[in-house]
Design an enzyme around this catalytic site. Sequence first.
Site, mmCIF file in Angstrom:
data_model
loop_
_atom_site.group_PDB
_atom_site.id
_atom_site.type_symbol
_atom_site.label_atom_id
_atom_site.label_comp_id
_atom_site.label_asym_id
_atom_site.label_seq_id
_atom_site.Cartn_x
_atom_site.Cartn_y
_atom_site.Cartn_z
ATOM 1 N N CYS A 1 0.831 -1.204 0.000
ATOM 2 C CA CYS A 1 0.000 0.000 0.000
ATOM 3 C C CYS A 1 0.868 1.259 0.000
ATOM 4 O O CYS A 1 2.030 1.223 -0.424
ATOM 5 C CB CYS A 1 -0.992 -0.018 1.173
ATOM 6 S SG CYS A 1 -2.376 1.124 0.919
ATOM 7 N N ASP B 1 -3.306 1.287 10.096
ATOM 8 C CA ASP B 1 -4.483 2.144 10.250
ATOM 9 C C ASP B 1 -4.928 2.162 11.702
ATOM 10 O O ASP B 1 -5.452 3.163 12.186
ATOM 11 C CB ASP B 1 -5.591 1.649 9.327
ATOM 12 C CG ASP B 1 -5.197 1.884 7.875
ATOM 13 O OD1 ASP B 1 -5.559 2.930 7.328
ATOM 14 O OD2 ASP B 1 -4.457 1.048 7.325
HETATM 15 P P1 RI2 Z 1 -0.124 6.468 6.797
HETATM 16 C C1 RI2 Z 1 -3.787 3.311 4.342
HETATM 17 O O1 RI2 Z 1 -5.168 3.035 4.243
HETATM 18 C C2 RI2 Z 1 -2.933 2.063 4.259
HETATM 19 O O2 RI2 Z 1 -3.511 0.921 4.849
HETATM 20 C C3 RI2 Z 1 -1.681 2.536 4.977
HETATM 21 O O3 RI2 Z 1 -0.824 1.494 5.389
HETATM 22 C C4 RI2 Z 1 -2.316 3.279 6.148
HETATM 23 O O4 RI2 Z 1 -3.443 3.951 5.580
HETATM 24 C C5 RI2 Z 1 -1.431 4.197 6.905
HETATM 25 O O5 RI2 Z 1 -1.052 5.330 6.158
HETATM 26 P P2 RI2 Z 1 -6.099 3.672 3.053
HETATM 27 O O6 RI2 Z 1 -6.529 5.038 3.539
HETATM 28 O O7 RI2 Z 1 -0.861 7.060 7.948
HETATM 29 O O8 RI2 Z 1 -5.289 3.715 1.776
HETATM 30 O O9 RI2 Z 1 1.163 5.817 7.243
HETATM 31 O O10 RI2 Z 1 -7.265 2.735 2.949
HETATM 32 O O11 RI2 Z 1 0.094 7.446 5.665
#
Ligand code: RI2
Length: 321
Positions: free
Chosen positions: A132, A201
């Site tokens: 991701c 998350d």
């Molecule tokens: P930061 C994202 O979720 C991913 O799962 C990623 O690992 C997490 O948020 C943390 O992101 P999504 O919003 O806070 O893409 O480290 O569903 O940037």
Amino acid sequence: MSDETALHPELRETADRIAEMEIRGAATIAGAAVEALATQARESAVDDPTAFRRQQRRAGRHLYDTRPTAVSLPNALRYVLDRMDGDSVAALRESVVSAAGEFTERLSRAQSDLGEIGANRLRDGDTVMTHCHSTDALACVEAAVDQGKELSAVVKETRPRRQGHITAERLRELGVDVTLIVDSAARRYLDDVDHVLVGADSIAADGSVINKIGTSGLAVNARERGVPIVVAAQTIKLHPETLTGQTVEIEMREESEVIDRETREEIGELTVDNPAFDVTPPRYVDAIVTESGQFPPETIVTLMRELFGESAARPWEEREE
Ligand code: RI2
């Protein structure tokens, strides 16, 4: 719904963009949410302190209802709404705006402190595998690059929304060599990598890591190959409600993210599920890197208690004044 507590269009727009994932990533969502609360406070037309408080809580609820899994969102709302204080609208407004500013500053400081700590794990010449797009995980790579280390990355595409492409782009900007792979190729590449580096998350009190769907399978495979799994997560990812036995809701998203309508109709009767996140048990995680240091997942509960105490209030909920 009374007019006097109507929500500002910019706050509504932020909420829509979070729900649609135009604003995404746990830390980015938290930052956008507090900014929206500050806009609501600044632009509010109410002249009564009770109505102002009610309006802010309503704004908090509207943001809270967008996506259920990343706890950075409710933790951000908690930070600001818990600090809303004053006897007049002017004082209340000032308290919200200044708490939001303080939160934003802490968010960026926490990420760079976390990056410095995570960078210590990375050696010159190492290869990381990512899943991701996590700004916390990338902060570790960025700090390592700033220390003069040369790194390579195997970047998982991350279906269905392919946030791996964002990671690939950011890593290239940092001068990191990038190999992009489809998710199902990950195991084949694990022998070539030194670390699996992901974000989170939410982190539960038992050290379970809730992150983008596919993280748990990657962690199990990495453990089998002896590759350490590092989770980069600021302390706003700690889920205080899990201290009292709550579980973290896993967001289920639209099937249209997985398959287009035409193909679906061609296939015939079927169910399409699209869970956005999964849970990696603590035994598959080597370290959680936060701005307060690096922790084995099983010990994270101590930090969680220290930061949140035993209770996690929900200051956005409706209540009698
Ligand atoms: P930061 C994202 O979720 C991913 O799962 C990623 O690992 C997490 O948020 C943390 O992101 P999504 O919003 O806070 O893409 O480290 O569903 O940037």
